[in-house]
Each structure stands twice: as C-alpha cells, then as structure tokens.
Design a protein around this motif. Sequence first.
Motif, PDB file in Angstrom:
ATOM      1  N   ILE A  34      10.029  -3.587  -1.915  1.00  0.00           N
ATOM      2  CA  ILE A  34       8.640  -4.600  -0.755  1.00  0.00           C
ATOM      3  C   ILE A  34       9.698  -5.825  -1.325  1.00  0.00           C
ATOM      4  O   ILE A  34       8.911  -6.572  -0.456  1.00  0.00           O
ATOM      5  CB  ILE A  34       7.850  -4.161  -2.135  1.00  0.00           C
ATOM      6  N   ARG A  87      11.687  -6.964   2.046  1.00  0.00           N
ATOM      7  CA  ARG A  87      10.297  -6.729   3.252  1.00  0.00           C
ATOM      8  C   ARG A  87       9.350  -8.639   3.725  1.00  0.00           C
ATOM      9  O   ARG A  87       9.286  -8.496   4.582  1.00  0.00           O
ATOM     10  CB  ARG A  87      10.422  -5.233   3.290  1.00  0.00           C
ATOM     11  N   VAL A 122      -1.291  -7.634   1.645  1.00  0.00           N
ATOM     12  CA  VAL A 122       0.464  -6.014   1.520  1.00  0.00           C
ATOM     13  C   VAL A 122      -0.987  -5.908   0.641  1.00  0.00           C
ATOM     14  O   VAL A 122      -1.285  -6.116  -0.036  1.00  0.00           O
ATOM     15  CB  VAL A 122       1.410  -7.489   0.919  1.00  0.00           C
ATOM     16  N   LEU A 131       1.345  -6.778   6.221  1.00  0.00           N
ATOM     17  CA  LEU A 131       1.740  -5.604   5.480  1.00  0.00           C
ATOM     18  C   LEU A 131       1.446  -4.518   4.962  1.00  0.00           C
ATOM     19  O   LEU A 131       0.504  -5.234   3.530  1.00  0.00           O
ATOM     20  CB  LEU A 131       3.483  -5.534   4.662  1.00  0.00           C
ATOM     21  N   PHE A 145       2.698  -0.842   1.821  1.00  0.00           N
ATOM     22  CA  PHE A 145       3.668  -0.132   1.903  1.00  0.00           C
ATOM     23  C   PHE A 145       3.512   1.370   0.979  1.00  0.00           C
ATOM     24  O   PHE A 145       2.557   0.856   0.614  1.00  0.00           O
ATOM     25  CB  PHE A 145       4.845  -0.749   0.498  1.00  0.00           C
ATOM     26  N   SER A 179       7.223   1.644   5.325  1.00  0.00           N
ATOM     27  CA  SER A 179       6.472   0.276   5.483  1.00  0.00           C
ATOM     28  C   SER A 179       5.917   0.193   6.236  1.00  0.00           C
ATOM     29  O   SER A 179       6.125   0.533   7.385  1.00  0.00           O
ATOM     30  CB  SER A 179       6.895  -1.193   5.054  1.00  0.00           C
TER      31      SER A 179
END
Length: 256
Positions: free
Chosen positions: A49, A52, A136, A165, A167, A248
């Motif tokens: 995490i 990225r 995120v 993003l 994940f 991701s």
Amino acid sequence: MVRTAHSHTSGTVDPAEVERFSRIADEWWDPAGKFAPLHRLNPVRIGYIRDRVAAHWRRDALSGHPLEGLSLLDIGCGGGLLSEPMTRLGARVTGVDASARNVAVASLHAERQGLAVDYRQGTAEALAAEGARFDVVLALEIVEHVSDVGLFLRSCGEMVKPGGLLFLSTLNRTAKAWALAIVGAEYVLGWLPRGTHDWKKFLKPSEVARGLRAGGIEIDDIVGVVYSPLGRQWSLNKGDLDVNYMLSGVARTATK
C-alpha cells in the motif's frame, strides 16, 4: 466513544460472520493469538500500500509520512491492524467495521497508542450512501466474509475520490486455495479457527475486477501473496495468484 453509521436491514453484512469475529475480538492485538496470520502478513500488506500510494502521488515511500494529508478508509478494519500503521504513515484514517466489539477493541488500542483514528461501526454501503469519499480505500481480507459481494464492491469503489486508489486483498477460488487456506490453515496447522473461511465465497480476480468496475474502479495492478513455510514469511509474487492475492485500482471517473 464509538460512532455508528446508519445501516440498512439488509445489505453486505453476514450476521454469522460478524458474530464469529466478535467472539474473538479480544485477540486482535495478540501476535500469537487467533489473528497471528494477519500479524505475519501485515508487513507485506503495509509495504504494498505504502509503495503504490507513494508512486501514484509521486512521493518518497521511505520518507517518514508518505501518506501525509491523504484521507483513507479501512473498511472491515477489525481491531485496527491496518488502521494504526496507515495513521503512522500520515493518513487521516477512518476505520469501519460491522462488529461493535471490534470497533471498541480498535478504539481502545489506538487511544493507548496515542493515535487519532476515526473508528465507526457500520457498513460500506451505508457509508457510500452518506456520500463519504476518500483518497484511498482499503478492503483487505473482508470481501470473502460479506453477504452481497456486488453491493460491497460497488460501494467501496464509489467511495474513492476521482483519481484515488482502492486496495483489495482476498483468496482465489481454486483447488489450491481450498487445500492450503482451509484444509491446511484451519484443520491441519490450526492457524485459523475452523470455519473462518467458506471456499464458495472466495473470488477469482476477474470477478473482483468486474464488481469494482461497477463502482468506477479500473484495476492497475495485481500480485499474489505467497507464504514460505521454510522462511515462515509472506512475500509478493506476480506469477502466483492461486491462493492469496492483492490488487490496486484507480477511480477513473466520479461515481454517483
């Protein structure tokens, strides 16, 4: 005090799963307890995490706080095993879990560590319906425990700000995953309580990608997470998605 997000009478929550994890909530922070596999897995998850996110926002992953200023949602946060490290990396973290017991354990532990984490009892779909949006979103080791996968994935995707993003990590629905993650981990080695996983609820990467796409997320990376019995540690492996995998994705456009 634990905050509660409004939830619907039906949705992604599986009451049996919530009860199962609530019963063992006191063991979240025991590295030798029932959540020991997650403690061993955590360095790999955190590193993936961090790296990225840093690359996406053009930051130095090895700086003290590469997530500084970013809002982050940890959905299915459990006892806070990811929420706390993300806070230490600089993110403004909201941790949400359907289990009031899990949220209470997470809140108390964060307070004792002097960390400010916004923990709430609730669901992904309720939070999405409220219009919550984050830079995120994390959904790690949770989708295989929900009752409505499509609604869960869509809700998670909708909560990512455009350009942000998401994940996700879970288990692949393969014969190898059944042999290792259920027979091996639960019945032979006793790493996890029996009944922790249901193989029928494991998801192939293509199924996850399709569900996230409905929430406006396009997958940009996927990697296997492999355990070495000899080294007793986890590592990332692009060529082996047979059991555990992480991915991701980027929110390309705003979603309603």
